[in-house]
Design a protein around this motif. Structure first.
Motif, PDB file in Angstrom:
ATOM      1  N   ASP A 252       1.141   8.274  -0.394  1.00 48.68           N
ATOM      2  CA  ASP A 252      -0.078   8.934   0.090  1.00 48.68           C
ATOM      3  C   ASP A 252       0.282  10.159   0.927  1.00 48.68           C
ATOM      4  OD1 ASP A 252      -2.446   9.628   1.447  1.00 48.68           O
ATOM      5  OD2 ASP A 252      -2.123   8.051   2.940  1.00 48.68           O
ATOM      6  N   GLU A 253       1.192   9.946   1.875  1.00 48.08           N
ATOM      7  CA  GLU A 253       1.500  11.026   2.811  1.00 48.08           C
ATOM      8  C   GLU A 253       2.159  12.219   2.112  1.00 48.08           C
ATOM      9  OE1 GLU A 253       3.193  10.758   7.225  1.00 48.08           O
ATOM     10  OE2 GLU A 253       4.744  10.427   5.735  1.00 48.08           O
ATOM     11  N   THR A 255       2.090  13.043  -1.091  1.00 48.22           N
ATOM     12  CA  THR A 255       1.169  13.706  -2.021  1.00 48.22           C
ATOM     13  C   THR A 255       0.173  14.573  -1.256  1.00 48.22           C
ATOM     14  OG1 THR A 255       1.389  11.835  -3.519  1.00 48.22           O
ATOM     15  CG2 THR A 255      -0.494  13.291  -3.888  1.00 48.22           C
ATOM     16  N   THR A 256      -0.348  14.013  -0.167  1.00 47.06           N
ATOM     17  CA  THR A 256      -1.338  14.762   0.618  1.00 47.06           C
ATOM     18  C   THR A 256      -0.703  16.032   1.207  1.00 47.06           C
ATOM     19  OG1 THR A 256      -2.426  12.690   1.146  1.00 47.06           O
ATOM     20  CG2 THR A 256      -3.025  14.579   2.505  1.00 47.06           C
ATOM     21  N   THR A 277      -9.573  14.568  -2.180  1.00 52.54           N
ATOM     22  CA  THR A 277      -8.443  13.652  -1.970  1.00 52.54           C
ATOM     23  C   THR A 277      -8.817  12.315  -1.321  1.00 52.54           C
ATOM     24  OG1 THR A 277      -7.949  14.727   0.152  1.00 52.54           O
ATOM     25  CG2 THR A 277      -6.728  15.516  -1.777  1.00 52.54           C
ATOM     26  N   ASP A 278      -9.979  12.225  -0.684  1.00 50.78           N
ATOM     27  CA  ASP A 278     -10.273  10.990   0.072  1.00 50.78           C
ATOM     28  C   ASP A 278     -10.201   9.724  -0.784  1.00 50.78           C
ATOM     29  OD1 ASP A 278     -10.460  12.247   2.445  1.00 50.78           O
ATOM     30  OD2 ASP A 278     -12.646  12.083   2.681  1.00 50.78           O
ATOM     31  N   ARG A 281      -6.708   8.923  -2.105  1.00 48.72           N
ATOM     32  CA  ARG A 281      -5.857   8.549  -0.956  1.00 48.72           C
ATOM     33  C   ARG A 281      -6.111   7.094  -0.576  1.00 48.72           C
ATOM     34  NH1 ARG A 281      -5.466  12.250   4.224  1.00 48.72           N
ATOM     35  NH2 ARG A 281      -3.686  10.890   4.504  1.00 48.72           N
ATOM     36  N   ARG A 285      -3.380   4.135  -0.572  1.00 48.25           N
ATOM     37  CA  ARG A 285      -3.041   3.366   0.632  1.00 48.25           C
ATOM     38  C   ARG A 285      -3.168   1.864   0.380  1.00 48.25           C
ATOM     39  NH1 ARG A 285      -5.137   7.725   4.229  1.00 48.25           N
ATOM     40  NH2 ARG A 285      -7.221   6.953   3.790  1.00 48.25           N
ATOM     41  N   GLU A 319       5.827   4.816   5.108  1.00 48.26           N
ATOM     42  CA  GLU A 319       4.614   4.212   4.539  1.00 48.26           C
ATOM     43  C   GLU A 319       4.777   2.732   4.194  1.00 48.26           C
ATOM     44  OE1 GLU A 319       2.134   6.597   1.922  1.00 48.26           O
ATOM     45  OE2 GLU A 319       3.600   8.203   2.091  1.00 48.26           O
ATOM     46  N   TYR A 402      -0.880  10.194  -6.136  1.00 52.90           N
ATOM     47  CA  TYR A 402      -1.611   9.054  -5.573  1.00 52.90           C
ATOM     48  C   TYR A 402      -1.635   7.828  -6.481  1.00 52.90           C
ATOM     49  CZ  TYR A 402      -3.614  12.411  -2.205  1.00 52.90           C
ATOM     50  OH  TYR A 402      -3.785  13.346  -1.222  1.00 52.90           O
TER      51      TYR A 402
END
Ligand code: SF4
Length: 427
Positions: A252-253, A255-256, A277-278, A281, A285, A319, A402
């Protein structure tokens, strides 16, 4: 847009000392890259100018059936070639002529150098130039080296992509280029996230077909998707393109942060970024959390193999709750992995290159919960009671962005679960 930069640890590994070792190494040669590159570039053919060993490597490492019309092959060098008794250039011309007459679907031909062709110094760049003139415009002939003397494992892709950069068309258009060969489905996910943010004019190197004309120039910015593309990065910079530095899109981190670096470059606002992205993501997660239950608190030791080690250590420690003991990489391209190194909390030994016996001693002393290594080391380590993960799987399995973040974490969790089950069964 708001700052989506991940929060770095109090002390990262950006300035950590690097243990550099040169000795016997246990890594595949760069020919291995053909296994995924031939799937990606659908009208390309890879002709290895090499020995029977090279042919066997490709067939066995690929684990593929020999299809009726494969897209890689080996022009086998016999003893007469090695003794310099045959004119290698003439033979290459003849073999390529036969191949292209039989296979009009081939639009790009890569002559791939190997240890034997390098030892007897066959000039494949001269061959590629000459054959390009003969077979243009239908076929473009390029060359690169996948030899074990010059390259390790993933460097083959780097050498291949770097060979394509000088022949890209010139453009002054403002555009984004994504660099690295990912499975089509994963590449499509990245493209659709960028399109949803309104980022247009996006190209991917390598293109799926030669007809997908690629171009580069001073208004091209590029984001790298694999950490082993150092030469390709340098080649694009020589064409005037600018690299967007970012952590690699694992988890997640990562990619973001990777998407955020591009979004910032193209002026995407925070609301749009969050809208796009929300949801993925949150899915990432959740999927990571499922595997992290097994990984949390466990230690990991990376032998140098794919050059993915530093970004993966960043993902596993930040993560998944793991502790990295040693993070070995065949080469450390600071320009590419610097952002990941800065996010990796200080503690692990960062090593570059390999002296395999010394490194095995360090692994035995550290007794990690999981060792990430090549096939050649996995069996002996398992025999010594250490749990291993084959590094090659990390290159062959879709692990970027993601939707694959949970699968990436699960790749590390699976051997630990298996070991726990075996231990339970034995008790
Ligand atoms: Fe072996 Fe060299 Fe051929 Fe690779 S290129 S398979 S290391 S002989």
């Amino acid at each position: 847009m708001t700052d989506m930069t991940p929060i770095p640890p109090a002390r990262g590994c950006g300035d950590a000392p690097v243990l550099k070792q040169r000795g016997q190494r246990e890594v595949f040669c760069g020919l291995t890259g053909i296994i995924w590159l031939h799937r990606k570039m659908q009208d390309a053919f890879f002709l290895v100018v090499g020995s029977r060993t090279c042919a066997h490597l490709l067939q066995s490492a690929a684990g593929v059936m020999i299809f009726a019309e494969p897209r890689f092959g080996t022009a086998i060098m016999e003893e007469t070639d090695l003794a310099g008794m045959a004119d290698a250039q003439e033979e290459i011309d003849r073999e390529v002529g036969r191949l292209l007459a039989r296979r009009p679907d081939i639009r790009q031909l890569f002559l791939v150098g190997s240890c034997p062709s390098e030892v007897i110094k066959i000039d494949l760049s001269r061959a590629a130039e000459r054959l390009s003139q003969i077979h243009a415009p239908h076929v473009r002939v390029l060359n690169y080296s996948g030899s074990g003397i010059e390259t390790t494992f993933t460097e083959g892709e780097d050498a291949c992509l770097a060979s394509m950069v000088p022949v890209l068309a010139h453009t002054d258009a403002r555009q984004l280029m994504l660099v690295g060969a990912l499975p089509d489905v994963v590449e499509d996910q990245a493209l659709s996230l960028l399109a949803a943010m309104g980022i247009e004019n996006v190209q991917v190197l390598p293109a799926r077909r030669r007809s997908d004309t690629l171009a580069a120039g001073p208004n091209t910015v590029f984001a790298v998707m694999q950490p082993f593309l150092g030469d390709t990065t340098a080649a694009l910079e020589r064409r005037g393109a600018r690299h967007i530095a970012a952590p690699f899109p694992f988890g997640d981190e990562g990619t973001t942060a990777w998407l955020a670096a591009i979004a910032t470059e193209f002026g995407v606002d925070a609301e749009t970024f969050a809208r796009v992205t929300d949801a993925p993501r949150a899915r990432a997660r959740k999927a990571i959390a499922a595997a992290a239950e097994t990984l949390d608190g466990k230690s990991v030791f990376f032998f140098p193999d794919s050059q993915l080690e530093i970004p993966l250590a960043r993902f596993l420690t930040r993560e998944c709750g793991m502790q990295a003991l040693e993070v070995g990489t065949p080469f450390l391209h600071r320009q590419l992995v610097g952002p990941d190194l800065a996010l990796l909390a200080e503690g692990p030994v960062i090593s570059e290159g390999q002296d395999v016996d010394l490194q095995l001693d360090r692994a035995r002393a550290a007794r990690p919960d999981i060792s990430v290594c090549g096939l050649g080391l996995a069996n002996p380590l398992e025999g010594e009671g250490l749990t291993t993960k084959w590094a090659i799987e990390l290159v062959f399995t879709p692990v970027h962005f993601y939707e694959q973040a949970g699968d990436l974490a699960a790749l590390f969790a699976r051997p630990l679960r298996r070991r726990a089950l075996l231990a339970k069964g034995a008790a």
